[in-house]
Design an enzyme around this catalytic site. Structure first.
Site: not given
Length: 226
Positions: A65, A67, A78, A187
């Site tokens: 989702d 920031y 990102f 990740h």
């Protein structure tokens, strides 16, 4: 009311906007934006799709989702607005990019230059309430984004999927074209980057795949902001 993306996604997603889940989602979003601070700005919610038409997509980088800090989210997974500190996960992405291809990190975190080349920077949830990670995870966005991933996963022209972490990897089942490339690793967050993200060389692998499938490789270098 239909969403207008402005490219071939309009045809692919035409049936979604009148479905009950999306009508409920839209009503809820109107209330959320009215009563709370929600990111990204409403006019940037669909920017990932606006930058990358379905037919031109070379790569999907899937996030969870947006920031949730002030002025960070810009509609691309990102990625953050220029002038905002680069988040730790993106700092690690830049470190791996430099280790993989020798490309020095830029002085900002805006990944728009990747999007312009066919990199779909898609979050599974397209909005979030300020300072509340995953606050919009269960309001209907994932029905829509699963539909998007499935459409790309079935597309005849092969593309690449970069799935970082368990959540993103759970979407691999939607990639049904055996000629498409699925790259999975840990990740890039500080909590897990050392468990297999660093040293995974995703950027060179993707460009090799694109060249082998007759497509232009991605120029991963990002110009500095001045």
């Amino acid at each position: 009311m239909s969403v207008q993306i402005g490219n071939d996604w309009d045809e692919i997603l035409a049936g979604e906007w009148e479905k009950p889940y999306y009508r409920e989602l839209r009503t809820l979003l109107i209330e959320e934006y009215r009563h709370y601070t929600v990111y990204p700005p409403a006019d940037q919610i669909f920017d990932a799709l606006k930058y990358v038409p379905f037919s031109d997509c070379k790569l999907v980088i899937l996030g969870q989702d947006p920031y949730h800090g002030p002025n960070q989210a810009n509609g691309l997974s990102f990625s953050v607005q220029k002038g905002v500190p680069i988040p730790p996960s993106l700092q690690n992405i830049y470190k791996e990019l430099e280790a993989d291809l020798g490309i020095a990190p830029p002085n900002h975190g805006d990944l728009t230059s990747w999007a312009r080349q066919g990199v779909l920077l898609l979050n599974a949830s397209l909005t979030v309430r300020a300072h509340a990670a995953n606050s919009h995870a269960n309001i209907g966005w994932r029905v829509l984004t699963d539909r998007i991933i499935r459409a790309l996963g079935e597309r005849e022209k092969p593309l690449a999927f970069l799935l970082w972490g368990r959540f993103a990897q759970s979407k691999a089942k939607y990639v049904t074209n055996p000629r498409s490339l699925v790259l999975e690793s840990a990740h890039p967050s500080p909590l897990s980057a050392y468990r297999g993200f660093f040293g995974s060389h995703p950027f060179s692998k993707i460009n090799r795949f694109l060249e082998e499938s007759g497509q232009e490789p991605i120029d991963w270098s990002i110009p500095d902001a001045y």
